[in-house]
Design an enzyme around this catalytic site. Sequence first.
Site, PDB file in Angstrom:
ATOM      1  N   PRO A 143     -50.335 113.759  34.967  1.00 31.93           N
ATOM      2  CA  PRO A 143     -51.030 112.476  35.135  1.00 31.93           C
ATOM      3  C   PRO A 143     -50.147 111.254  34.913  1.00 31.93           C
ATOM      4  O   PRO A 143     -49.320 111.229  34.004  1.00 31.93           O
ATOM      5  CB  PRO A 143     -52.148 112.530  34.088  1.00 31.93           C
ATOM      6  CG  PRO A 143     -51.819 113.664  33.180  1.00 31.93           C
ATOM      7  CD  PRO A 143     -50.979 114.618  33.974  1.00 31.93           C
ATOM      8  N   ASN A 144     -50.351 110.283  35.779  1.00 35.34           N
ATOM      9  CA  ASN A 144     -49.721 108.950  35.703  1.00 35.34           C
ATOM     10  C   ASN A 144     -48.247 108.924  36.095  1.00 35.34           C
ATOM     11  O   ASN A 144     -47.642 107.849  36.116  1.00 35.34           O
ATOM     12  CB  ASN A 144     -49.890 108.333  34.294  1.00 35.34           C
ATOM     13  CG  ASN A 144     -51.352 108.216  33.910  1.00 35.34           C
ATOM     14  OD1 ASN A 144     -52.131 107.622  34.646  1.00 35.34           O
ATOM     15  ND2 ASN A 144     -51.740 108.816  32.802  1.00 35.34           N
TER      16      ASN A 144
ATOM     17  N   ARG B  59     -46.037 101.617  35.564  1.00 36.17           N
ATOM     18  CA  ARG B  59     -46.458 101.903  34.184  1.00 36.17           C
ATOM     19  C   ARG B  59     -45.312 101.657  33.189  1.00 36.17           C
ATOM     20  O   ARG B  59     -44.200 102.131  33.387  1.00 36.17           O
ATOM     21  CB  ARG B  59     -47.001 103.343  34.054  1.00 36.17           C
ATOM     22  CG  ARG B  59     -45.941 104.404  33.994  1.00 36.17           C
ATOM     23  CD  ARG B  59     -46.493 105.817  33.928  1.00 36.17           C
ATOM     24  NE  ARG B  59     -47.076 106.168  32.653  1.00 36.17           N
ATOM     25  CZ  ARG B  59     -47.037 107.394  32.126  1.00 36.17           C
ATOM     26  NH1 ARG B  59     -46.433 108.379  32.753  1.00 36.17           N
ATOM     27  NH2 ARG B  59     -47.622 107.642  30.980  1.00 36.17           N
TER      28      ARG B  59
ATOM     29  N   TYR C 211     -40.530 103.865  30.803  1.00 35.07           N
ATOM     30  CA  TYR C 211     -40.264 104.802  31.903  1.00 35.07           C
ATOM     31  C   TYR C 211     -39.313 104.269  32.973  1.00 35.07           C
ATOM     32  O   TYR C 211     -38.984 104.990  33.919  1.00 35.07           O
ATOM     33  CB  TYR C 211     -41.599 105.228  32.545  1.00 35.07           C
ATOM     34  CG  TYR C 211     -42.505 105.939  31.561  1.00 35.07           C
ATOM     35  CD1 TYR C 211     -42.180 107.197  31.089  1.00 35.07           C
ATOM     36  CD2 TYR C 211     -43.664 105.329  31.077  1.00 35.07           C
ATOM     37  CE1 TYR C 211     -42.987 107.849  30.165  1.00 35.07           C
ATOM     38  CE2 TYR C 211     -44.481 105.964  30.146  1.00 35.07           C
ATOM     39  CZ  TYR C 211     -44.139 107.223  29.700  1.00 35.07           C
ATOM     40  OH  TYR C 211     -44.935 107.869  28.789  1.00 35.07           O
TER      41      TYR C 211
ATOM     42  N   ASN D 203     -43.026 118.350  34.444  1.00 34.06           N
ATOM     43  CA  ASN D 203     -43.295 117.259  33.509  1.00 34.06           C
ATOM     44  C   ASN D 203     -44.821 117.187  33.390  1.00 34.06           C
ATOM     45  O   ASN D 203     -45.484 116.572  34.235  1.00 34.06           O
ATOM     46  CB  ASN D 203     -42.731 115.933  34.016  1.00 34.06           C
ATOM     47  CG  ASN D 203     -42.966 114.807  33.010  1.00 34.06           C
ATOM     48  OD1 ASN D 203     -43.723 114.977  32.055  1.00 34.06           O
ATOM     49  ND2 ASN D 203     -42.344 113.666  33.234  1.00 34.06           N
TER      50      ASN D 203
ATOM     51  N   ALA E 155     -49.038 113.652  29.852  1.00 28.63           N
ATOM     52  CA  ALA E 155     -49.867 113.689  28.640  1.00 28.63           C
ATOM     53  C   ALA E 155     -50.393 115.097  28.334  1.00 28.63           C
ATOM     54  O   ALA E 155     -50.673 115.414  27.168  1.00 28.63           O
ATOM     55  CB  ALA E 155     -51.025 112.706  28.770  1.00 28.63           C
TER      56      ALA E 155
ATOM     57  N   GLU F 139     -38.794 122.175  31.294  1.00 30.93           N
ATOM     58  CA  GLU F 139     -39.663 121.029  31.004  1.00 30.93           C
ATOM     59  C   GLU F 139     -38.825 119.745  31.049  1.00 30.93           C
ATOM     60  O   GLU F 139     -37.710 119.723  30.538  1.00 30.93           O
ATOM     61  CB  GLU F 139     -40.230 121.231  29.592  1.00 30.93           C
ATOM     62  CG  GLU F 139     -41.113 120.126  29.079  1.00 30.93           C
ATOM     63  CD  GLU F 139     -41.509 120.380  27.605  1.00 30.93           C
ATOM     64  OE1 GLU F 139     -40.777 121.116  26.900  1.00 30.93           O
ATOM     65  OE2 GLU F 139     -42.516 119.825  27.186  1.00 30.93           O
TER      66      GLU F 139
ATOM     67  N   HIS G 168     -39.007 115.427  30.403  1.00 35.87           N
ATOM     68  CA  HIS G 168     -39.679 114.185  30.019  1.00 35.87           C
ATOM     69  C   HIS G 168     -38.752 113.025  30.316  1.00 35.87           C
ATOM     70  O   HIS G 168     -37.580 113.056  29.915  1.00 35.87           O
ATOM     71  CB  HIS G 168     -40.077 114.200  28.538  1.00 35.87           C
ATOM     72  CG  HIS G 168     -41.066 115.279  28.253  1.00 35.87           C
ATOM     73  ND1 HIS G 168     -42.362 115.206  28.697  1.00 35.87           N
ATOM     74  CD2 HIS G 168     -40.920 116.475  27.657  1.00 35.87           C
ATOM     75  CE1 HIS G 168     -42.989 116.315  28.358  1.00 35.87           C
ATOM     76  NE2 HIS G 168     -42.141 117.106  27.731  1.00 35.87           N
TER      77      HIS G 168
ATOM     78  N   ARG H 189     -40.833 108.884  19.779  1.00 38.33           N
ATOM     79  CA  ARG H 189     -42.071 108.144  20.054  1.00 38.33           C
ATOM     80  C   ARG H 189     -43.140 108.543  19.029  1.00 38.33           C
ATOM     81  O   ARG H 189     -42.811 108.993  17.945  1.00 38.33           O
ATOM     82  CB  ARG H 189     -42.496 108.378  21.506  1.00 38.33           C
ATOM     83  CG  ARG H 189     -41.446 107.835  22.505  1.00 38.33           C
ATOM     84  CD  ARG H 189     -41.886 107.946  23.940  1.00 38.33           C
ATOM     85  NE  ARG H 189     -43.091 107.150  24.193  1.00 38.33           N
ATOM     86  CZ  ARG H 189     -43.829 107.258  25.303  1.00 38.33           C
ATOM     87  NH1 ARG H 189     -43.478 108.128  26.244  1.00 38.33           N
ATOM     88  NH2 ARG H 189     -44.905 106.518  25.470  1.00 38.33           N
TER      89      ARG H 189
HETATM   90  C1  DQA Z   1     -43.832 111.876  29.538  1.00 35.94           C
HETATM   91  C2  DQA Z   1     -44.068 111.701  28.030  1.00 35.94           C
HETATM   92  C3  DQA Z   1     -45.525 111.941  27.694  1.00 35.94           C
HETATM   93  O1  DQA Z   1     -45.732 111.789  26.292  1.00 35.94           O
HETATM   94  C4  DQA Z   1     -46.405 110.941  28.405  1.00 35.94           C
HETATM   95  O2  DQA Z   1     -47.770 111.194  28.148  1.00 35.94           O
HETATM   96  C5  DQA Z   1     -46.142 110.878  29.864  1.00 35.94           C
HETATM   97  C6  DQA Z   1     -44.762 111.002  30.346  1.00 35.94           C
HETATM   98  C7  DQA Z   1     -42.391 111.535  29.930  1.00 35.94           C
HETATM   99  O3  DQA Z   1     -42.023 111.883  31.050  1.00 35.94           O
HETATM  100  O4  DQA Z   1     -41.664 110.897  29.171  1.00 35.94           O
HETATM  101  O5  DQA Z   1     -47.031 110.625  30.663  1.00 35.94           O
HETATM  102  O6  DQA Z   1     -44.040 113.233  29.861  1.00 35.94           O
END
Ligand code: DQA
Length: 146
Positions: A9-10, A17, A22, A73, A76, A97, A99, A106
């Site tokens: 998501p997102n 965002r 990011y 990735n 959340a 994985e 991020h 964080r």
């Molecule tokens: C994320 C880190 C997560 O905590 C966050 O909820 C995201 C993006 C990252 O790519 O840094 O949506 O996965």
Amino acid sequence: MKILVLNGPNINMLGIREPGIYGNNSFSDLLALLEKTGQELDITVEQYQSNHEGCLVDKIQDAYGQFDGIVINPAAYTHTSIAILDALKAVSIPAVEVHISDVDNREPFRQISYPGLACCKTIKGHGLEGYREAIEYLYQMLNHKI
Ligand code: DQA
């Protein structure tokens, strides 16, 4: 070789965002980077993004017998999803994985990763480049170079 890149998501909101966290690159920039990486390595890189946990689980299940590696990735869902963890374990496809941000530095709730428990490597805080690193890692691993 076929690599599936999954984004939660997102991630489609990249560039809009929280650019301080990011970066300014857009989701289209990420798609271009993935395509270029696939071309450079001469492999198939397919991308799927969803804001819905079950859709990501479906995509992981559908990858069984179809893909050699997964870059994920979970966004959340990283910090909540036992369903994504179980799906990765169910298909047993080597997974890395990613991020974009440095989740280690964080909020405390970002310190746990459930899907990460089924991944052979985690790349954090390298921005979009982390996706390229993850694909290259799988490429080398699957070619028995690491
Ligand atoms: C994320 C880190 C997560 O905590 C966050 O909820 C995201 C993006 C990252 O790519 O840094 O949506 O996965």
